[in-house]
Design a protein around this motif. Structure first.
Motif, PDB file in Angstrom:
ATOM      1  N   VAL A  81      -7.960   9.949   4.571  1.00 53.97           N
ATOM      2  CA  VAL A  81      -7.162   9.230   4.445  1.00 53.97           C
ATOM      3  C   VAL A  81      -6.717   8.170   5.428  1.00 53.97           C
ATOM      4  O   VAL A  81      -6.707   7.108   4.753  1.00 53.97           O
ATOM      5  N   ALA A  82      -7.572   8.518   7.081  1.00 55.84           N
ATOM      6  CA  ALA A  82      -7.370   7.178   7.708  1.00 55.84           C
ATOM      7  C   ALA A  82      -8.892   6.340   7.245  1.00 55.84           C
ATOM      8  O   ALA A  82      -7.852   5.084   7.151  1.00 55.84           O
ATOM      9  N   ALA A  83      -9.436   6.798   6.802  1.00 56.80           N
ATOM     10  CA  ALA A  83     -10.401   5.950   6.564  1.00 56.80           C
ATOM     11  C   ALA A  83     -10.474   5.234   5.190  1.00 56.80           C
ATOM     12  O   ALA A  83     -10.536   3.924   5.071  1.00 56.80           O
ATOM     13  N   GLN A  84      -9.334   5.488   4.472  1.00 57.56           N
ATOM     14  CA  GLN A  84      -9.152   4.543   3.606  1.00 57.56           C
ATOM     15  C   GLN A  84      -8.158   3.732   3.978  1.00 57.56           C
ATOM     16  O   GLN A  84      -7.628   2.251   3.510  1.00 57.56           O
ATOM     17  N   MET A  85      -7.118   3.444   5.242  1.00 53.84           N
ATOM     18  CA  MET A  85      -6.513   2.192   5.391  1.00 53.84           C
ATOM     19  C   MET A  85      -6.725   1.483   5.726  1.00 53.84           C
ATOM     20  O   MET A  85      -7.212   0.372   5.946  1.00 53.84           O
ATOM     21  N   ARG A  86      -8.104   2.532   7.179  1.00 54.25           N
ATOM     22  CA  ARG A  86      -9.407   1.405   7.697  1.00 54.25           C
ATOM     23  C   ARG A  86      -9.489   0.601   6.830  1.00 54.25           C
ATOM     24  O   ARG A  86     -10.270  -0.293   7.224  1.00 54.25           O
ATOM     25  N   SER A  87     -10.426   0.817   5.762  1.00 56.48           N
ATOM     26  CA  SER A  87     -11.174   0.215   5.008  1.00 56.48           C
ATOM     27  C   SER A  87     -10.623  -0.756   3.673  1.00 56.48           C
ATOM     28  O   SER A  87     -10.533  -1.838   3.603  1.00 56.48           O
ATOM     29  N   VAL A  88      -9.431  -0.155   3.440  1.00 54.06           N
ATOM     30  CA  VAL A  88      -8.286  -1.877   2.395  1.00 54.06           C
ATOM     31  C   VAL A  88      -7.104  -2.243   4.026  1.00 54.06           C
ATOM     32  O   VAL A  88      -7.620  -3.103   2.918  1.00 54.06           O
ATOM     33  N   VAL A  89      -6.741  -2.004   4.437  1.00 56.59           N
ATOM     34  CA  VAL A  89      -5.958  -2.969   5.164  1.00 56.59           C
ATOM     35  C   VAL A  89      -6.568  -4.238   5.863  1.00 56.59           C
ATOM     36  O   VAL A  89      -5.890  -5.555   4.714  1.00 56.59           O
TER      37      VAL A  89
ATOM     38  N   ALA B 285      -1.478  -2.964  -5.738  1.00 55.11           N
ATOM     39  CA  ALA B 285      -0.795  -1.754  -5.469  1.00 55.11           C
ATOM     40  C   ALA B 285      -2.519  -1.616  -4.794  1.00 55.11           C
ATOM     41  O   ALA B 285      -3.012  -1.293  -5.649  1.00 55.11           O
ATOM     42  N   CYS B 286      -2.731  -0.893  -3.376  1.00 50.95           N
ATOM     43  CA  CYS B 286      -3.647  -0.293  -2.978  1.00 50.95           C
ATOM     44  C   CYS B 286      -3.168   1.049  -2.157  1.00 50.95           C
ATOM     45  O   CYS B 286      -1.633   1.252  -2.389  1.00 50.95           O
ATOM     46  N   VAL B 287      -4.371   2.059  -1.992  1.00 51.43           N
ATOM     47  CA  VAL B 287      -3.630   3.293  -2.853  1.00 51.43           C
ATOM     48  C   VAL B 287      -4.668   3.825  -1.596  1.00 51.43           C
ATOM     49  O   VAL B 287      -5.241   3.670  -1.157  1.00 51.43           O
ATOM     50  N   ALA B 288      -3.827   5.278  -0.549  1.00 54.30           N
ATOM     51  CA  ALA B 288      -3.625   5.950   0.391  1.00 54.30           C
ATOM     52  C   ALA B 288      -4.047   7.533   0.079  1.00 54.30           C
ATOM     53  O   ALA B 288      -2.908   7.642  -0.069  1.00 54.30           O
ATOM     54  N   VAL B 289      -5.017   8.327  -0.323  1.00 53.46           N
ATOM     55  CA  VAL B 289      -5.038   9.315  -1.795  1.00 53.46           C
ATOM     56  C   VAL B 289      -4.473  10.899  -0.385  1.00 53.46           C
ATOM     57  O   VAL B 289      -5.059  10.759   0.402  1.00 53.46           O
ATOM     58  N   THR B 290      -3.174  11.253  -0.154  1.00 56.49           N
ATOM     59  CA  THR B 290      -3.472  12.590   0.580  1.00 56.49           C
ATOM     60  C   THR B 290      -3.020  13.716  -0.113  1.00 56.49           C
ATOM     61  O   THR B 290      -3.511  14.350   0.918  1.00 56.49           O
ATOM     62  N   ALA B 291      -2.561  13.742  -0.929  1.00 53.13           N
ATOM     63  CA  ALA B 291      -3.285  14.988  -1.220  1.00 53.13           C
ATOM     64  C   ALA B 291      -2.984  14.494  -2.685  1.00 53.13           C
ATOM     65  O   ALA B 291      -2.137  14.416  -3.782  1.00 53.13           O
TER      66      ALA B 291
ATOM     67  N   THR C 101      -0.440  13.154  12.108  1.00 53.57           N
ATOM     68  CA  THR C 101      -1.129  12.690  12.983  1.00 53.57           C
ATOM     69  C   THR C 101      -1.859  11.081  12.580  1.00 53.57           C
ATOM     70  O   THR C 101      -2.179  10.225  13.938  1.00 53.57           O
ATOM     71  N   ALA C 102      -3.331  11.557  12.166  1.00 50.82           N
ATOM     72  CA  ALA C 102      -4.454  10.604  11.429  1.00 50.82           C
ATOM     73  C   ALA C 102      -3.194   9.403  10.760  1.00 50.82           C
ATOM     74  O   ALA C 102      -4.206   7.997  11.542  1.00 50.82           O
ATOM     75  N   ILE C 103      -2.789   9.398  10.424  1.00 46.81           N
ATOM     76  CA  ILE C 103      -2.037   8.063   9.821  1.00 46.81           C
ATOM     77  C   ILE C 103      -0.993   7.317  11.117  1.00 46.81           C
ATOM     78  O   ILE C 103      -1.614   6.439  11.121  1.00 46.81           O
ATOM     79  N   ALA C 104      -0.191   7.806  11.761  1.00 47.85           N
ATOM     80  CA  ALA C 104       0.507   7.934  13.315  1.00 47.85           C
ATOM     81  C   ALA C 104       0.016   7.325  14.468  1.00 47.85           C
ATOM     82  O   ALA C 104      -0.522   6.329  14.768  1.00 47.85           O
ATOM     83  N   GLU C 105      -1.692   7.409  13.952  1.00 49.01           N
ATOM     84  CA  GLU C 105      -3.109   7.434  15.578  1.00 49.01           C
ATOM     85  C   GLU C 105      -3.226   5.775  15.010  1.00 49.01           C
ATOM     86  O   GLU C 105      -4.106   4.642  15.228  1.00 49.01           O
ATOM     87  N   THR C 106      -3.397   5.505  13.329  1.00 48.35           N
ATOM     88  CA  THR C 106      -3.969   4.203  12.960  1.00 48.35           C
ATOM     89  C   THR C 106      -3.357   3.760  12.386  1.00 48.35           C
ATOM     90  O   THR C 106      -4.578   2.547  12.550  1.00 48.35           O
ATOM     91  N   ALA C 107      -2.265   3.241  11.647  1.00 44.62           N
ATOM     92  CA  ALA C 107      -0.759   1.934  12.001  1.00 44.62           C
ATOM     93  C   ALA C 107      -1.210   1.270  12.862  1.00 44.62           C
ATOM     94  O   ALA C 107      -1.212   0.412  12.641  1.00 44.62           O
ATOM     95  N   PRO C 108      -1.298   2.063  14.466  1.00 48.40           N
ATOM     96  CA  PRO C 108      -0.784   0.458  15.347  1.00 48.40           C
ATOM     97  C   PRO C 108      -2.206  -0.316  15.313  1.00 48.40           C
ATOM     98  O   PRO C 108      -1.759  -1.400  15.144  1.00 48.40           O
TER      99      PRO C 108
ATOM    100  N   MET D 229       0.868  -0.965   0.094  1.00 51.97           N
ATOM    101  CA  MET D 229       0.133   0.125  -0.310  1.00 51.97           C
ATOM    102  C   MET D 229       0.726   1.298  -0.374  1.00 51.97           C
ATOM    103  O   MET D 229       1.766   1.148   0.693  1.00 51.97           O
ATOM    104  N   THR D 230       0.449   2.371  -0.631  1.00 51.71           N
ATOM    105  CA  THR D 230       1.206   3.415  -0.054  1.00 51.71           C
ATOM    106  C   THR D 230       0.407   4.333  -0.048  1.00 51.71           C
ATOM    107  O   THR D 230      -1.414   4.408  -0.518  1.00 51.71           O
ATOM    108  N   ILE D 231       0.763   5.270   1.334  1.00 50.90           N
ATOM    109  CA  ILE D 231      -0.286   6.735   1.175  1.00 50.90           C
ATOM    110  C   ILE D 231       1.119   7.541   0.884  1.00 50.90           C
ATOM    111  O   ILE D 231       2.106   7.661   1.386  1.00 50.90           O
ATOM    112  N   ALA D 232       0.354   7.894   0.365  1.00 46.56           N
ATOM    113  CA  ALA D 232       1.112   9.344  -0.723  1.00 46.56           C
ATOM    114  C   ALA D 232       0.185   9.959  -1.646  1.00 46.56           C
ATOM    115  O   ALA D 232      -0.871  10.183  -1.976  1.00 46.56           O
ATOM    116  N   GLY D 233       0.911  11.112  -2.538  1.00 41.40           N
ATOM    117  CA  GLY D 233      -0.461  12.648  -2.817  1.00 41.40           C
ATOM    118  C   GLY D 233       0.084  11.803  -4.376  1.00 41.40           C
ATOM    119  O   GLY D 233       1.243  11.133  -5.033  1.00 41.40           O
TER     120      GLY D 233
END
Length: 265
Positions: free
Chosen positions: A54-62, A28-34, A82-89, A1-5
Motif C-alpha cells: 500500500v505504501a509502495a503504491q503511494m510512493r510510486s505514484v504521488v 484517477a490514481c489508485v493505491a489498493v488496500t484490499a 499506520t503505513a498510510i499515516a507514516e507515508t503521507a507526510p 488519488m484514492t487509497i481504498a478497497g
C-alpha cells in the motif's frame, strides 16, 4: 488519488471513486488496500493488501504524477492505517501540506458487514484523523468513532465538535442516515463555526456507494482548486443527482449513478 478497497460488484470502493474522478475531469490514481468479495446483497469476504505494498503504491505514484488531492476509503486494518499515516507526510499529503487529504472512515458496508478491524479504530483516530483536511463519516461511523448517537440537529453539532477534537482541519457529519428528516442535512465544522448543507432526501433503495461518491467528489473539487466549503457544496449536489439517477442492480441495492452527467442537458 484514492487509497481504498476494490468492490467486485462495482458499486462502491475504488470503482465508484474512479468513475467520479473521471466524470469530474481528474485523472484517477489508485493505491489498493484490499480486495473484497461482494455483490449487491453484501460482503462475504476480503483480502488485505500488504501494508508495505500500500505504501509502495503511494510512493510510486504521488511524486511521478504530481497528485493534487487524496482520499481514503476502506483501510481494513491497523497496519495499513499506520503505513498510510507514516507515508503521507513524506509525500506532502495532509492538512498542513500541499496535497489535501479527505478521510472517509469506512467501517462497514451498507449491509453492516465489517470492513475495518475493531482494533483499528484507535489507529484511525490517533494517526490518520490528525492528518486529515476533512473527515466524512456517516452516522453509524460517527457512533463508532465518538460514541454519540446523532438523532437531531443538536446531537449532530455535538458529534461534529467531538470529531473535530480528534484532529482534522474540518469535520463533516453526514445526515443521510437521519431517516426522520425530510432533508439529508450534512454539517461541516472547522472548530469555530458550523456550515449546513441540506438537500432533499431522495426516495430510493439504490444508494450503494453514496459515501464513496461524495468523498470522491470532494476530492476532485479540491484537485480543481475549490475551497473546502465550496467542495462540500459541490459534492453534495453531485451525489444528490447521482442518487436521483440510481438504478436497480442484482438482487440487492443498486449503485449511485454519477453517469447522469453524460445524459444531462
Amino acid at each position: 488519488m484514492t487509497i481504498a478497497g476494490s468492490d467486485s460488484g462495482g458499486g462502491a470502493g475504488i470503482q465508484a471513486d474512479m468513475r467520479t474522478f473521471a466524470l469530474l475531469g481528474v485523472h484517477a490514481c489508485v493505491a489498493v488496500t484490499a480486495v473484497t468479495v461482494q455483490n449487491t446483497t453484501g460482503v462475504t469476504g476480503f483480502q488485505e493488501i500488504s501494508p508495505d505494498i500500500v505504501a509502495a503504491q503511494m510512493r510510486s505514484v504521488v511524486p511521478d504524477i504530481e497528485v493534487s488531492a487524496v482520499k481514503t476509503g476502506m483501510l481494513a486494518s491497523d497496519p495499513i492505517i499506520t503505513a498510510i499515516a507514516e507515508t503521507a507526510p513524506d509525500l506532502g499529503i495532509g492538512r498542513d501540506a500541499d496535497v489535501p487529504l479527505v478521510v472517509d472512515p469506512v467501517c462497514a458496508s451498507m449491509h453492516g458487514d465489517a470492513l475495518l478491524a475493531t482494533e483499528a479504530l484507535g489507529a484511525l483516530k490517533e494517526l490518520l484523523f490528525p492528518l486529515a483536511t476533512v473527515v466524512t463519516p456517516n452516522l453509524d461511523e460517527v457512533r463508532l468513532l465518538t460514541g454519540i448517537d446523532v438523532v437531531d440537529a443538536a446531537s449532530q453539532r455535538q458529534a461534529a465538535v467531538a470529531l473535530h477534537a480528534l484532529g482534522p482541519q474540518w469535520a463533516l457529519v453526514k445526515g443521510g442516515h437521519l431517516r426522520g428528516s425530510d432533508l439529508s442535512p450534512d454539517l461541516l465544522y472547522d472548530g469555530d463555526s458550523f456550515l449546513e448543507f441540506p438537500a432533499r432526501r431522495i426516495d430510493t433503495a439504490h444508494d450503494h456507494g453514496a459515501g464513496d461518491t461524495l468523498a470522491a467528489a470532494i476530492t476532485a473539487a479540491l484537485a480543481h482548486g475549490y475551497p473546502l466549503p465550496d467542495a462540500i457544496a459541490f459534492a453534495k449536489s453531485w451525489v444528490t443527482r447521482g442518487l436521483a439517477a440510481a438504478y436497480p442492480l442484482g438482487a440487492g441495492h443498486g449503485p449511485v449513478n454519477p453517469l447522469w452527467r453524460l445524459t444531462a442537458d
